[in-house]
Scaffold this motif. Structure first.
Motif, PDB file in Angstrom:
ATOM      1  N   TRP A 182      18.702   6.671   2.360  1.00  0.00           N
ATOM      2  CA  TRP A 182      18.677   5.051   1.973  1.00  0.00           C
ATOM      3  C   TRP A 182      19.717   5.631   0.421  1.00  0.00           C
ATOM      4  O   TRP A 182      19.560   5.484  -0.778  1.00  0.00           O
ATOM      5  CB  TRP A 182      17.892   4.471   1.551  1.00  0.00           C
ATOM      6  CG  TRP A 182      16.986   3.715   2.274  1.00  0.00           C
ATOM      7  CD1 TRP A 182      15.748   4.086   2.494  1.00  0.00           C
ATOM      8  CD2 TRP A 182      16.890   2.657   2.799  1.00  0.00           C
ATOM      9  NE1 TRP A 182      14.971   3.334   3.989  1.00  0.00           N
ATOM     10  CE2 TRP A 182      15.730   2.497   3.979  1.00  0.00           C
ATOM     11  CE3 TRP A 182      18.429   1.683   2.878  1.00  0.00           C
ATOM     12  CZ2 TRP A 182      16.079   1.379   4.878  1.00  0.00           C
ATOM     13  CZ3 TRP A 182      18.270   1.151   4.359  1.00  0.00           C
ATOM     14  CH2 TRP A 182      17.621   0.876   4.978  1.00  0.00           C
TER      15      TRP A 182
ATOM     16  N   VAL B 208      15.892   8.069  -0.596  1.00  0.00           N
ATOM     17  CA  VAL B 208      15.681   7.218  -1.255  1.00  0.00           C
ATOM     18  C   VAL B 208      17.765   7.930  -1.831  1.00  0.00           C
ATOM     19  O   VAL B 208      16.793   9.170  -2.395  1.00  0.00           O
ATOM     20  CB  VAL B 208      15.234   7.359  -1.930  1.00  0.00           C
ATOM     21  CG1 VAL B 208      15.460   5.983  -3.103  1.00  0.00           C
ATOM     22  CG2 VAL B 208      14.205   6.418  -1.363  1.00  0.00           C
TER      23      VAL B 208
ATOM     24  N   ARG C  62      13.516   0.378  -3.114  1.00  0.00           N
ATOM     25  CA  ARG C  62      11.923   1.562  -2.626  1.00  0.00           C
ATOM     26  C   ARG C  62      11.459   1.123  -3.286  1.00  0.00           C
ATOM     27  O   ARG C  62      10.014   0.801  -3.216  1.00  0.00           O
ATOM     28  CB  ARG C  62      13.071   2.607  -2.220  1.00  0.00           C
ATOM     29  CG  ARG C  62      14.436   2.541  -0.859  1.00  0.00           C
ATOM     30  CD  ARG C  62      13.522   2.218   0.290  1.00  0.00           C
ATOM     31  NE  ARG C  62      12.456   3.100   0.822  1.00  0.00           N
ATOM     32  CZ  ARG C  62      11.724   2.916   1.675  1.00  0.00           C
ATOM     33  NH1 ARG C  62      11.605   2.173   2.314  1.00  0.00           N
ATOM     34  NH2 ARG C  62      11.433   3.897   2.409  1.00  0.00           N
TER      35      ARG C  62
END
Length: 783
Positions: A60, A167, A176
């Motif tokens: 991500w 992440v 997130r």
């Protein structure tokens, strides 16, 4: 200057080496520090996150973002590099302290790296943490400081620092871990994210909560001591809890996201979507889906366009169904059978061409065109019906007959100019079924077409009766794009403004779905020109509506094409359409385009231009091209007695007792069906028996239809059912003689119906009356 050149001459080798080192130093830093794949991110017109598609490497990692929130900038500098704004890329004091601690302990305990050095280390991923590598980092860090600003370096860091798990970067971490944009984070939340990159593998939300809390609170304490935050903010911040587990990213427009990803993969794209409208449209579709699925209807899509800018305001590609029912399929651009959704284009084309006036009576009787036998949805017929009402009621037979009259190729050319990309074949491929769903189109193209018509009307009234050359332009969902409507012109682009306006006036009168029938009795009700469509086999249900400002399009059905009972436009798609219009602002109705219209005298009963025989007339504005339509053919001047019971003439009645009366007369077959819906229709009176002369006598078949192929079913006992022949006669009291293949089979009077039992094969039915009038019908009997 002289001494400088003398110095170079004196130390040529050293100068060359120095120059080479400068060149190496200048080019040692790559122009693109980070080449990792990034997520595809879409935002609304106000830059609110609508959704993201994970990067191809499973991380991500949002695209690079130069915009950093002040709170995070302060937190990261205070935590990682307090002298960030003073040093040239490295901090000698920090390096010396780190070196001293590492040597005394015999292991690497601290690095002494600045944020700039960390940016270099992140860009050189996979490198061993050695002193040689540290030296390289220092050189590259100083070069980065020369090339980019401190703000740019912070942006590099925040976009590429690891935040635990998969992440990467502040933007992804903010969503997130806190389910909001980084600019909306509190001091506590910003501090939490500032300490995470320091040890992302050890400190992870939901785990190691104690260590994460201690690090966060130490940073908050430092902010307090440095008077960056006050004591109240500090106490409130340390009271905030830590995130327990990552949130799922928003999925507000998932199908638009996958469409954007086909052209802008790995980019951050600002769209034209109104996030609030999108979310409410999602909610409407979800609620209706929960109802539809009880009838095994699983898919639907909604598109909302701004007429003035041609921008997409809401894009709902499908329902929140499951994978088994193809929830990931974006229906908006998929070809589906059009049903009746093209009928307004035919009506507008006939008005534009001068083949029709808005309320001209069109034929609605059982009809057959070769092997094609269209029927109205309710299996009933009106005989004749005003064209505008045929459109608003979506009658099939009048539409097919209008298409035949207008010309299939001619109408096909109009549709091609609308740029309906799924209309791939020539006119003969579709035949007359083109107007009832024989062709395919998609929600995008249909909404685009209605938006173009609405925009034509708007521009005509806004520019003192001018048109634009590029009116039928593609809509856009990219906020960076501005639609170019082309140059002004006095020439229409496709339909003239009057034809569009009159079409919309008819569409405004379409019966609304159950529960919304009394809309016109409320002053604040929305005036919407709208149309539904239902494809053959109940596979596709459509509803498209437009106001001056918005176009809303809805499709409902099953993505795999399975038909379902009750999958009808007005029952399934229309409720969604009006629910969406209810959350849109009210719009004024379109201005009447007087410069493209003329006021003429219209026959109230027939809708034609009034002839001298029309008894009831009215003044109406019609399109300029309508002036060439024929005058009313249905009114004739007749002579009747004082009671209007019989036709008379001078052979049987004094002239003083004869009334000259305009009479509305329909041909027999049309009259047969018309009077069933219009009980006040009076057929032309018979000629009184004592009068000399003849009335025109007419008759026609009701059943069977022309070139009809008939199958005679059998009863349970195996007996074949008879065929019932029916005709209509202007003088039903007359005797009518029936023949099958020149063989006399019977006579009827008053009620002209006859049962026969023909053999298999082709037969000619002949009917003759007392006046010698004759009609024939060819039929084919199969077993």
């Amino acid at each position: 200057m002289y001494s400088f050149f003398q110095l170079i001459k004196r130390h040529k080798k050293k100068s060359v080496v120095f120059a080479l080192l400068l060149i190496v130093y200048y080019f040692c830093l790559p122009s693109d520090l980070f080449k990792d794949p990034t997520a595809t991110v879409i935002t609304s017109q106000k830059n609110e996150l609508l959704g993201a598609q994970i990067a191809s490497d499973g991380q991500w990692r949002f695209p690079h973002n130069d915009s950093l929130p002040d709170k995070f900038k302060i937190c990261i500098v205070q935590f990682e590099d307090a002298y960030f704004y003073e040093h040239p890329g490295f901090n000698p004091i920090s390096i010396f302290k780190a070196l001293k601690d590492n040597v005394s302990s015999g292991e690497v305990k601290r690095g002494g790296s600045t944020i700039t050095q960390q940016v270099i280390r992140l860009s050189r991923k996979g490198q061993a943490r050695t002193y040689l590598e540290k030296a390289k980092e220092i050189i590259l860090a100083t070069r980065l400081e020369f090339r980019d600003s401190k703000e740019d370096i912070l942006a590099y860091y925040s976009s590429n620092a690891p935040f635990g798990g998969n992440v990467v970067g502040l933007d992804a971490a903010s969503w997130r871990y806190f389910n909001r944009d980084a600019h909306q984070l509190s001091w506590a939340e910003s501090a939490t994210l500032a300490v995470l990159p320091n040890a992302p593998s050890l400190i992870y939300p939901g785990k190691n909560q104690k260590r994460l809390l201690q690090k966060r609170n130490r940073l908050l304490k430092k902010l307090l001591e440095n008077e960056i935050i006050d004591s109240l903010t500090y106490n409130l911040s340390i009271a905030e809890s830590l995130p327990e587990k990552p949130y799922a990213l928003p999925e507000i427009a998932p199908h638009l996201l996958q469409k954007v990803a086909t052209t802008n993969r790995g980019e951050r794209t600002q769209t034209t979507i109104d996030s609030k409208l999108q979310e409410r449209a999602n909610y409407i579709v979800k609620n209706q889906y929960n109802v539809f699925k009880q009838n095994e209807i699983y898919n639907a899509s909604v598109l909302v366009l701004d007429v003035h800018t041609r921008k997409v305001l809401a894009y709902v590609g499908n329902t929140p169904t499951d994978r088994a029912h193809q929830k990931d399929v974006d229906i908006i651009d998929k070809p589906r059978s059009t049903g009746s959704i093209l009928k307004p284009f035919l009506y507008a084309a006939m008005l534009d061409a001068g083949d029709l006036l808005p309320n001209t009576l069109v034929t609605d009787i059982p009809s057959q065109f070769g092997s094609y036998n269209p029927e109205n949805f309710n299996k009933e017929y009106d005989g004749v019906v005003p064209a505008s009402r045929a459109l608003s009621r979506s009658l099939n037979v009048p539409a097919v007959r209008m298409l035949q009259s207008f010309g299939l190729d001619r109408f096909h050319q109009y549709l091609k100019q609308l740029q309906l990309k799924d209309l791939k074949y020539n006119a003969n491929h579709y035949g007359l079924s083109l107007i009832l769903g024989g062709a395919e189109s998609n929600l995008w193209d249909l909404c685009k077409s209605y938006a173009s018509l609405s925009s034509t009307l708007n521009h005509f009234s806004e520019t003192s009766s001018a048109y634009y050359s590029n009116e039928f332009v593609e809509p856009t969902f990219f906020a960076s794009e501005t639609i170019n409507f082309g140059e002004k012109s006095t020439e229409k682009t496709l339909f003239d403004a009057a034809s569009i306006y009159l079409t919309y006036e008819s569409m405004k009168k379409v019966n609304r779905p159950q529960g919304d029938e009394s809309w016109e009795f409320f002053d604040d009700s929305k005036q919407i020109a709208w149309k539904t469509g239902t494809s053959f086999g109940f596979r596709d249900a459509w509803a498209i509506g437009t106001t001056k400002d918005y176009v809303v399009g809805v499709w409902v059905g099953n993505a795999d094409g399975e038909g379902r009972p009750g999958l009808v436009g007005v029952q399934t798609a229309a409720p969604i359409l009006f629910d969406v219009f209810d959350i849109l602002p009210n719009s004024d109705w379109f201005a009447k385009p007087y410069d493209e219209m003329r006021e003429v005298t219209i026959c109230s009963k027939s809708g034609h231009r009034a002839s001298t025989n029309c008894d009831i007339t009215e003044q109406n504005y019609v399109q300029n091209s309508g002036l060439k339509t024929e005058p009313c053919p249905y009114h004739i001047l007749t002579h009747v007695d004082a009671t209007e019971t019989y036709q008379v003439n001078s052979s049987c009645e004094n002239l003083s007792n004869i009334k000259h009366k305009s009479w509305f007369v329909l041909p027999p077959l049309k009259a047969h069906y018309y009077k069933t819906k219009n009980p006040f229709y009076k057929p032309l009176p018979k000629l009184r028996l004592d009068c000399m002369g003849e009335n025109q006598v007419t008759m026609d078949f009701i059943y069977p239809k022309k070139n009809n192929a008939l199958f005679l079913p059998k009863d349970f006992d195996g007996k074949t059912n008879e065929l019932i022949l029916k005709i209509t006669h202007s003088k039903p009291e007359s005797s009518v003689y029936w023949y099958v293949d020149k063989t006399y089979v019977g006579t009827t009077k008053d009620i002209h119906e006859l049962a026969i039992l023909p053999k298999k094969g082709k037969h000619t039915i002949t009917v003759v009356d007392d006046f010698g009038n004759e009609v024939k019908r060819l039929i084919s009997i199969s077993e």
